[in-house]
Structures are given as C-alpha cells and as structure tokens.
Design an enzyme around this catalytic site. Sequence first.
Site, PDB file in Angstrom:
ATOM      1  N   CYS A  23      34.595 -18.804   7.678  1.00  0.00           N
ATOM      2  CA  CYS A  23      34.843 -17.670   6.781  1.00  0.00           C
ATOM      3  C   CYS A  23      34.359 -16.367   7.426  1.00  0.00           C
ATOM      4  O   CYS A  23      33.177 -16.234   7.756  1.00  0.00           O
ATOM      5  CB  CYS A  23      34.138 -17.882   5.448  1.00  0.00           C
ATOM      6  SG  CYS A  23      34.457 -16.551   4.273  1.00  0.00           S
ATOM      7  N   LYS A  38      34.662 -26.787   9.912  1.00  0.00           N
ATOM      8  CA  LYS A  38      35.708 -25.877  10.383  1.00  0.00           C
ATOM      9  C   LYS A  38      35.036 -24.653  10.992  1.00  0.00           C
ATOM     10  O   LYS A  38      34.173 -24.036  10.360  1.00  0.00           O
ATOM     11  CB  LYS A  38      36.617 -25.457   9.226  1.00  0.00           C
ATOM     12  CG  LYS A  38      37.802 -24.596   9.676  1.00  0.00           C
ATOM     13  CD  LYS A  38      38.838 -24.454   8.564  1.00  0.00           C
ATOM     14  CE  LYS A  38      40.093 -23.746   9.084  1.00  0.00           C
ATOM     15  NZ  LYS A  38      39.960 -22.287   9.099  1.00  0.00           N
ATOM     16  N   GLY A  42      46.113 -22.425  13.781  1.00  0.00           N
ATOM     17  CA  GLY A  42      46.465 -21.044  14.093  1.00  0.00           C
ATOM     18  C   GLY A  42      47.917 -20.846  14.463  1.00  0.00           C
ATOM     19  O   GLY A  42      48.403 -21.449  15.421  1.00  0.00           O
ATOM     20  N   ASP A  43      48.648 -20.041  13.673  1.00  0.00           N
ATOM     21  CA  ASP A  43      49.985 -19.547  14.003  1.00  0.00           C
ATOM     22  C   ASP A  43      51.097 -20.601  14.003  1.00  0.00           C
ATOM     23  O   ASP A  43      52.108 -20.417  14.678  1.00  0.00           O
ATOM     24  CB  ASP A  43      49.985 -18.843  15.377  1.00  0.00           C
ATOM     25  CG  ASP A  43      49.059 -17.655  15.432  1.00  0.00           C
ATOM     26  OD1 ASP A  43      48.670 -17.162  14.358  1.00  0.00           O
ATOM     27  OD2 ASP A  43      48.703 -17.220  16.546  1.00  0.00           O
TER      28      ASP A  43
END
Length: 408
Positions: free
Chosen positions: A154, A193, A256-257
């Site tokens: 975060c 994470k 990611g992406d």
Amino acid sequence: MAEGTVEAPLENGGGGDSGAGALERGVAPIKRQYLTTKEQFHQFLEAKGQEKTCRETELDIRGKLYLAPLTTCGNLPFRRICKRFGADVTCGEMAVCTNLLQGQMSEWALLKRHQCEDIFGVQLEGAFPDTMTKCAELLSRTVEVDFVDINVGCPIDLMYKKGGGCALMNRSTKFQQIVRGMNQVLDVPLTVKIRTGVQERVNLAHRLLPELRDWGVALVTLHGRSREQRYTKLADWQYIEECVQAASPMPLFGNGDILSFEDANRAMQTGVAGIMIARGALLKPWLFTEIKEQRHWDISSSERLDILRDFTNYGLEHWGSDTQGVEKTRRFLLEWLSFLCRYVPVGLLERLPQRINERPPYYLGRDYLETLMASQKAADWIRISEMLLGPVPPNFAFLPKHKANAYK
C-alpha cells in the site's frame, strides 16, 4: 488384560484400573480401549503436528489466476463477477488490523466470503507485531479462509506514515516480528504482497525475498513498481524475473499491467509461479476468460450491460435492497464505472491488444450504449446507474475515490 490394550501411565502411582481405587490415586477412570502409554501419546501428537504443519503452511496455487485485493472496487459482488469469468483465487479488500480489533463492523464486512470463492484469502494491513499477531489469532478463530496476506504494497501516505504498507520494506526488524508472530498463531498459510521498493531507483525486493522465505512466508506477490512510482511508468517485469531466482523455492507471483492474454503469456515467461490481476480486471473482468481461452473477446455493449446488471443484483443481495442498500450498490457501481470507461472495444482497435496505460481518445462506438460506456464524465456513469437502479436521490453527486495518475 484384553489383547491389544496397554496399561495406563503410572505417573500418579497407580495402574490402569477404573473405579474407586483409581479415584483415590488421582487417575481418571478412562475406558481401557482409549488408554495408551506416555510415549505413544506424545508420538501421536508429534506426528499429527508435523502433518498439520505440512498441510497448512503450503499454498499450491501455481499457474492459477489471482484477482488482486482491490480497495473499494474489490468488493464481494465484483469478486463474484470475476469468479464467473474464470478468476481462480480471490482475496478480500485490505482490512486494517486495528479497526478489526476495535470491532468495527464495516471492517469485518470486508472479510466476508461468498460460497463461489473456492480459494479465498483476506489481506491485513498494520505496522506493529503485537496488533498484527493479535488480529491473526482472532481471524484464525472466527473466519474461514485459505490464506492470510500481509499488505506491504500500500503506497498511500496515511498507512506509510504510520509505518504500515510499503514502509515495512524499510523496517526489517518489525517486518520479521510481524511475519513470525502471525505464523505462530495462524493455521493457514501466510502470504505477503510487496512492491519493488519505496524509492523509484532503489530496488529492495530481491534482498527481502530470501528473508521472507526464511521467516516462513508461503508465497509472495511482487508488484513491479516502487511506492514513489505509483502508476506513472510501466511495471518492471525484467526485475520481477530477477526476483524469481532470489525467492526460489518459495513461489513468487507477478503483478502489473496485464490487460490481455499476450501480456499474461509474457509475464509467465519470466518464470513466476502465477500472475495477479488488478486494474486489468477492473477494466475488463472477462480478461480471465481471454487468458484461459487465449483469445480477444469483442464483447458487445449489451453483454457489458448484462454484466453490470448482474453486479447490481449481487450488490442488492449483499448490501440490501432497501434505499440504503440501493445507494450503496450505486456508489460501488459508479466507482467501478470510473475504471470500465477506459476499456476500448476490440472491434474498434487498429492494433491489438489495448495496453493498460494507453489513454483512450474520444471515439464513437458502434451503438449509443457503447459510446455512453466510453464516457469519462461522472454524469454519464450516473445515467448508466439509473438504467439499472432507478433515478438518483435529489442533489446526488459522485466523485471517484481513485484518482489514478496512470496516464501522466
């Protein structure tokens, strides 16, 4: 003595008899078929303990599609939509451990699991070993989950300044105490994470991963961006590939992406154990189907409206169908529409696939509804919500929580 039985332990100075004599010597009068020796008793417990450790500290989700825990948008109705399209693993929205310990019902609601979520975890955020361990212990007694995840990704200031989220990457001692403490009290696997690091050009993940493995973490997901970077640049999959080796043999998921099956295929070529999908699922939840079927789905505007209709039905079931439930469902629908509008239909693209950080230009769709769904104006999202939930209350206004800077 009957064949196959053994005498009771003699620690209290008596034999294995039952009745008044046993009571005088302080030995409970247990039926003979249940009696054993001290050695057999401890051998049995030790064997079962080892069996439990092996069974419950492993999380075998290699190759599975993992829907990321998404604050606000990753609610239970949305997860049901993603499960229907092929998400294998789901995780509740980030829950703040201090709020859970204080008994805040809104925070506990984030941990609710739907019966369709066959592999489900919850994600905790916190900065201190004592509160995180207490919270983990409470969860182990109250909720039915397959794993617990620690949020060390975060980036928001509120969490970071308190020492939680990404800040734990720079607080190795506290981080270790949190992991070891939680592992002690949990009877399910513990996952983490993380991001590449805090500062943009200072990667930390490759140094942390071997430590996390040694501390007893079952699986790590690495988001290929730093805290400072947020969404201003593409995720660094080359670095994720380097980290696969650093984590081995602990499984590493990459994040990611990912917005197409081609993106997913390239990600898997880095050697990761699996992929976590976040924004890609918000833009097109049918992405899970595309990846599993290895195709582009030119989904129609009416099919997309049906998905939104299902979401509203799930929302009314989850939050209630009274006025308050309807407006709560509407708010969460509007939050999701603020992401859905970025999707460009496959049939309109000159080049496939759409990339996640490409800003869609203004375009006219193949019908009115497709054009309406492409609007980036909150007034048009509200109009879509009215198609499904009726008119908004007087003086209604909406501003999305997530003002992503993905296109800068």
